[in-house]
Write an enzyme that holds these catalytic residues in place. Structure first.
Site: not given
Ligand code: ADE
Length: 244
Positions: A90, A117, A154, A169
């Site tokens: 993150p 953690e 994709r 897109d």
């Protein structure tokens, strides 16, 4: 392309890659997706994969040995592969379409999914990219890896039947995609814009381009700010402002 995924939960990947386009891409040989449980490289008779932090503190950390040994095995299988090793974190760089395009050009991608953690810092010496799915914390890296793999696969040649649909897109052109309509022409009081049924290709293209600019202007001013807009696009934006 070969995609190896280092995870404690290889079964999590069965369903997302078992259907639709990704399943067909696997069956057609465009990609080989290989979840690997790094628990098999766990330490000692309990096959430990995590441990408490030196210096104290909350939570458990992934130990280096299982990840280093799993990477040794991947490297031994194909020492010369063009390889990106991507740590799910993150605190990493936010994932985006450009990253998916870069990843889609590699021969071998390795995704490392953590839990607990965090990672022993030495694990970072193995990786080429530290990537986050977004500014929120998941229970583990698996869901983030699934999303990144889906967006990457994709883009592989032959995976999406109509290649021009990829080029148009949202996020590929720098603008969000324009609205689309299909039959019926009128539904519950909502009608399809006349221009789309006019058969005039030039006008249709222009309408689509303008609606792409409108959508991006309204929803993503941060994206508009990074674009080098033409005089016509700037003029449209002035129009949108007076419509508000
Ligand atoms: N692991 C936990 N949260 C994550 C996130 N947002 N992106 C990537 N890996 C994660």
């Amino acid at each position: 392309m070969k995609i190896d995924i280092l995870t404690l939960f290889p079964e999590m990947f069965e369903s997302p890659f078992g259907y639709s386009l990704i399943r067909r891409a696997i069956d057609a040989g465009h990609v080989n997706i290989n979840p690997i449980s790094f628990r098999k490289h766990g330490v000692g008779k309990h096959a430990m994969v995590d441990d408490t932090p030196y210096g104290g503190g909350a939570g458990m950390l992934l130990k280096p040995e299982p990840i280093f040994e799993a990477m040794d095995a991947i490297h031994a299988e194909n020492p010369d592969a063009n390889r990106r090793v991507i740590l799910m974190d993150p605190a990493g760089k936010p994932f985006d379409q450009n990253m998916a395009e870069e990843f889609s050009k590699e021969e071998n991608l390795v995704f490392i999914c953590g839990h607990y953690e965090g990672y022993d810092e030495r694990i970072r010496s193995l990786v080429t990219d530290e990537v986050s799915l977004g500014d929120y914390v998941l229970t583990g890296g698996e869901l983030a890896a699934m999303v990144m793999i889906d967006a990457t696969v994709r883009l592989l040649p032959g995976v999406v039947g109509n290649e021009s649909s990829i080029l148009e897109d949202s996020h590929s052109t720098g603008l969000l995609e324009h609205p689309h309509y299909t039959r019926p022409a009128e539904y519950r009081g909502m009608s399809v814009p006349d221009v789309l049924m006019s058969g005039h290709h030039g006008n249709i293209e222009e309408w689509r381009h303008k609606e792409s600019v409108r959508r991006t202007f309204e929803r993503r001013p941060d994206m508009i700010a990074t674009l080098d807009l033409s005089d016509k696009e700037l003029q449209w934006i002035e129009e949108f402002k007076t419509e508000e």
